[in-house]
Write a protein that holds these residues in place. Structure first.
Motif, mmCIF file in Angstrom:
data_model
loop_
_atom_site.group_PDB
_atom_site.id
_atom_site.type_symbol
_atom_site.label_atom_id
_atom_site.label_comp_id
_atom_site.label_asym_id
_atom_site.label_seq_id
_atom_site.Cartn_x
_atom_site.Cartn_y
_atom_site.Cartn_z
ATOM 1 N N LEU A 39 13.148 -0.821 19.105
ATOM 2 C CA LEU A 39 13.604 0.524 18.785
ATOM 3 C C LEU A 39 14.919 0.505 18.022
ATOM 4 C CD1 LEU A 39 12.871 2.306 22.187
ATOM 5 C CD2 LEU A 39 11.411 2.170 20.152
ATOM 6 N N ASP A 40 14.999 1.387 17.053
ATOM 7 C CA ASP A 40 16.233 1.627 16.312
ATOM 8 C C ASP A 40 16.725 2.998 16.767
ATOM 9 O OD1 ASP A 40 17.726 1.275 13.304
ATOM 10 O OD2 ASP A 40 17.458 3.314 14.037
ATOM 11 N N TYR A 41 17.906 3.017 17.359
ATOM 12 C CA TYR A 41 18.488 4.266 17.855
ATOM 13 C C TYR A 41 19.448 4.842 16.828
ATOM 14 C CZ TYR A 41 16.671 3.226 22.532
ATOM 15 O OH TYR A 41 15.860 2.963 23.607
ATOM 16 N N GLY A 42 18.928 5.607 15.871
ATOM 17 C CA GLY A 42 19.761 6.381 14.961
ATOM 18 C C GLY A 42 20.340 5.661 13.762
ATOM 19 N N GLN A 43 20.115 4.378 13.597
ATOM 20 C CA GLN A 43 20.667 3.717 12.410
ATOM 21 C C GLN A 43 19.802 3.966 11.175
ATOM 22 O OE1 GLN A 43 21.628 -0.395 13.011
ATOM 23 N NE2 GLN A 43 23.417 0.124 14.200
ATOM 24 N N HIS A 44 18.473 3.982 11.353
ATOM 25 C CA HIS A 44 17.582 4.225 10.214
ATOM 26 C C HIS A 44 17.501 5.714 9.900
ATOM 27 C CE1 HIS A 44 14.388 3.908 7.363
ATOM 28 N NE2 HIS A 44 13.550 4.577 8.133
ATOM 29 N N VAL A 45 17.236 6.527 10.909
ATOM 30 C CA VAL A 45 17.212 7.980 10.763
ATOM 31 C C VAL A 45 18.196 8.532 11.783
ATOM 32 C CG1 VAL A 45 15.813 10.078 10.935
ATOM 33 C CG2 VAL A 45 14.784 7.975 10.056
ATOM 34 N N SER A 46 19.202 9.208 11.297
ATOM 35 C CA SER A 46 20.261 9.721 12.159
ATOM 36 C C SER A 46 19.691 10.565 13.292
ATOM 37 C CB SER A 46 21.225 10.562 11.318
ATOM 38 O OG SER A 46 22.245 11.077 12.121
ATOM 39 N N SER A 79 -4.517 -8.763 12.741
ATOM 40 C CA SER A 79 -5.370 -9.690 12.018
ATOM 41 C C SER A 79 -5.573 -9.088 10.632
ATOM 42 C CB SER A 79 -6.707 -9.844 12.754
ATOM 43 O OG SER A 79 -7.597 -10.607 11.994
ATOM 44 N N PHE A 80 -5.311 -9.866 9.580
ATOM 45 C CA PHE A 80 -5.355 -9.313 8.232
ATOM 46 C C PHE A 80 -5.770 -10.378 7.220
ATOM 47 C CE2 PHE A 80 -1.226 -11.193 8.728
ATOM 48 C CZ PHE A 80 -0.931 -11.754 7.503
ATOM 49 N N THR A 81 -6.210 -9.912 6.069
ATOM 50 C CA THR A 81 -6.426 -10.782 4.924
ATOM 51 C C THR A 81 -5.512 -10.301 3.811
ATOM 52 O OG1 THR A 81 -8.255 -9.412 4.139
ATOM 53 C CG2 THR A 81 -8.831 -11.315 5.513
ATOM 54 N N GLY A 82 -5.208 -11.178 2.890
ATOM 55 C CA GLY A 82 -4.316 -10.849 1.786
ATOM 56 C C GLY A 82 -2.945 -11.456 2.007
ATOM 57 N N GLU A 83 -2.044 -11.126 1.100
ATOM 58 C CA GLU A 83 -0.693 -11.692 1.158
ATOM 59 C C GLU A 83 0.267 -10.696 1.802
ATOM 60 O OE1 GLU A 83 2.584 -13.823 -1.744
ATOM 61 O OE2 GLU A 83 0.820 -12.891 -2.630
ATOM 62 N N TRP A 84 0.827 -11.094 2.945
ATOM 63 C CA TRP A 84 1.764 -10.265 3.701
ATOM 64 C C TRP A 84 3.144 -10.405 3.075
ATOM 65 C CZ3 TRP A 84 0.591 -7.274 7.990
ATOM 66 C CH2 TRP A 84 1.674 -6.737 8.670
ATOM 67 N N LEU A 85 3.682 -9.327 2.559
ATOM 68 C CA LEU A 85 5.008 -9.358 1.941
ATOM 69 C C LEU A 85 5.920 -8.351 2.633
ATOM 70 C CD1 LEU A 85 3.961 -9.331 -1.822
ATOM 71 C CD2 LEU A 85 4.743 -11.294 -0.495
ATOM 72 N N GLU A 86 7.170 -8.759 2.848
ATOM 73 C CA GLU A 86 8.161 -7.853 3.421
ATOM 74 C C GLU A 86 9.395 -7.839 2.537
ATOM 75 O OE1 GLU A 86 9.074 -7.830 7.622
ATOM 76 O OE2 GLU A 86 7.190 -8.889 8.007
ATOM 77 N N GLN A 87 9.888 -6.645 2.286
ATOM 78 C CA GLN A 87 11.132 -6.502 1.545
ATOM 79 C C GLN A 87 12.274 -6.681 2.519
ATOM 80 O OE1 GLN A 87 10.733 -2.620 -0.187
ATOM 81 N NE2 GLN A 87 9.567 -3.397 -1.919
ATOM 82 N N GLU A 88 13.223 -7.495 2.168
ATOM 83 C CA GLU A 88 14.357 -7.805 3.048
ATOM 84 C C GLU A 88 15.412 -6.717 2.962
ATOM 85 O OE1 GLU A 88 14.517 -10.316 5.255
ATOM 86 O OE2 GLU A 88 12.479 -10.821 4.636
ATOM 87 N N THR A 89 15.218 -5.675 3.735
ATOM 88 C CA THR A 89 16.180 -4.577 3.859
ATOM 89 C C THR A 89 16.284 -4.276 5.344
ATOM 90 O OG1 THR A 89 14.406 -2.949 3.654
ATOM 91 C CG2 THR A 89 15.541 -3.579 1.622
ATOM 92 N N TYR A 90 17.087 -3.287 5.708
ATOM 93 C CA TYR A 90 17.039 -2.840 7.098
ATOM 94 C C TYR A 90 16.687 -1.370 7.121
ATOM 95 C CZ TYR A 90 17.595 -1.624 11.840
ATOM 96 O OH TYR A 90 17.310 -1.174 13.099
ATOM 97 N N PRO A 91 15.674 -1.010 7.849
ATOM 98 C CA PRO A 91 14.619 -1.902 8.322
ATOM 99 C C PRO A 91 13.808 -2.413 7.148
ATOM 100 C CG PRO A 91 14.098 0.381 8.871
ATOM 101 C CD PRO A 91 15.430 0.385 8.213
ATOM 102 N N SER A 92 13.141 -3.533 7.332
ATOM 103 C CA SER A 92 12.349 -4.078 6.235
ATOM 104 C C SER A 92 11.093 -3.232 6.032
ATOM 105 C CB SER A 92 12.008 -5.548 6.479
ATOM 106 O OG SER A 92 11.291 -5.727 7.664
ATOM 107 N N THR A 93 10.510 -3.378 4.861
ATOM 108 C CA THR A 93 9.310 -2.638 4.501
ATOM 109 C C THR A 93 8.198 -3.636 4.235
ATOM 110 O OG1 THR A 93 10.657 -0.917 3.487
ATOM 111 C CG2 THR A 93 8.326 -0.964 2.890
ATOM 112 N N ILE A 94 7.029 -3.392 4.813
ATOM 113 C CA ILE A 94 5.875 -4.256 4.596
ATOM 114 C C ILE A 94 5.091 -3.690 3.417
ATOM 115 C CG2 ILE A 94 3.737 -5.140 5.602
ATOM 116 C CD1 ILE A 94 5.140 -4.718 8.372
ATOM 117 N N VAL A 95 4.816 -4.536 2.432
ATOM 118 C CA VAL A 95 4.065 -4.125 1.251
ATOM 119 C C VAL A 95 2.581 -4.337 1.549
ATOM 120 C CG1 VAL A 95 3.708 -4.516 -1.214
ATOM 121 C CG2 VAL A 95 5.995 -4.798 -0.210
#
Length: 184
Positions: A39-46, A79-95
């Motif tokens: 859990l993110d307490y207020g850092q991502h969304v105030s 469980s997934f197929t394809g290439e799992w990519l994450e953008q390195e931000t906070y919080p990160s985003t899964i493409v």
């Protein structure tokens, strides 16, 4: 003729086996990724709690395939197929552009129904499980989460109020003022 019939049958069955194995070629086996909901307490969304898949925003596809609410401490296996990519931000985003989710399995931690109480020798807020066979240890969070996604400090809670604690090995990971598995 009997020998030729057996040879034809053997040739036909090996040809069929070869064709069926060709159709399997090129299919990649699914990958599996396991993370816990934090859990993110207020850092991502105030002033709001944000559930994160590890440290990433939970993609809609994962929420939909989960079939159950995702709450603090849940272990989520994707469980997934394809290439799992994450953008390195906070919080990160899964493409999710090239990712196909095959399945999502969720394992919930125990949820303990409690009542907020005041410790007699110190005046601190405590949790008293309604099932007296359950013992709770340290609070790993100072907040109570509300159904609308807001939260407030545990000390602001009302004594005698019913709450639900997510427990791992006796420690309290999250506290909700509603049952998080049934109220959404």
């Amino acid at each position: 003729m009997k020998g030729k019939g057996k040879a034809f049958l053997l040739l036909a069955s090996s040809l069929f086996a070869g064709l069926s194995s060709c159709s399997q070629e090129g299919t990649e086996p699914p990958s599996i990724l396991s993370r816990n909901i934090v859990l993110d307490y207020g850092q991502h969304v105030s002033d709001r709690v944000t559930e994160l898949f590890g440290g990433a925003i939970i993609p809609t596809e994962i929420r939909e395939k989960a079939g159950t609410p995702l709450i603090a401490g849940d272990e989520v296996r994707v469980s997934f197929t394809g290439e799992w990519l994450e953008q390195e931000t906070y919080p990160s985003t899964i493409v999710m552009k090239d990712v196909q989710i095959q399945s999502v399995e969720v394992t919930h931690l125990p949820i303990v129904e409690c009542v907020l109480a005041v410790v007699p020798c110190g005046g601190e807020i405590s949790l008293l499980p309604t099932n007296h066979d359950i013992l709770l240890g340290a609070f790993l969070t100072p907040y109570v989460i509300h159904l609308d996604g807001s939260f407030n400090d545990l000390n602001d809670g009302s004594v005698g109020e019913k709450v639900y604690a997510v427990s791992q090995d006796g420690d309290v990971l999250a506290i909700y003022d509603y049952d998080p598995l049934t109220a959404r």
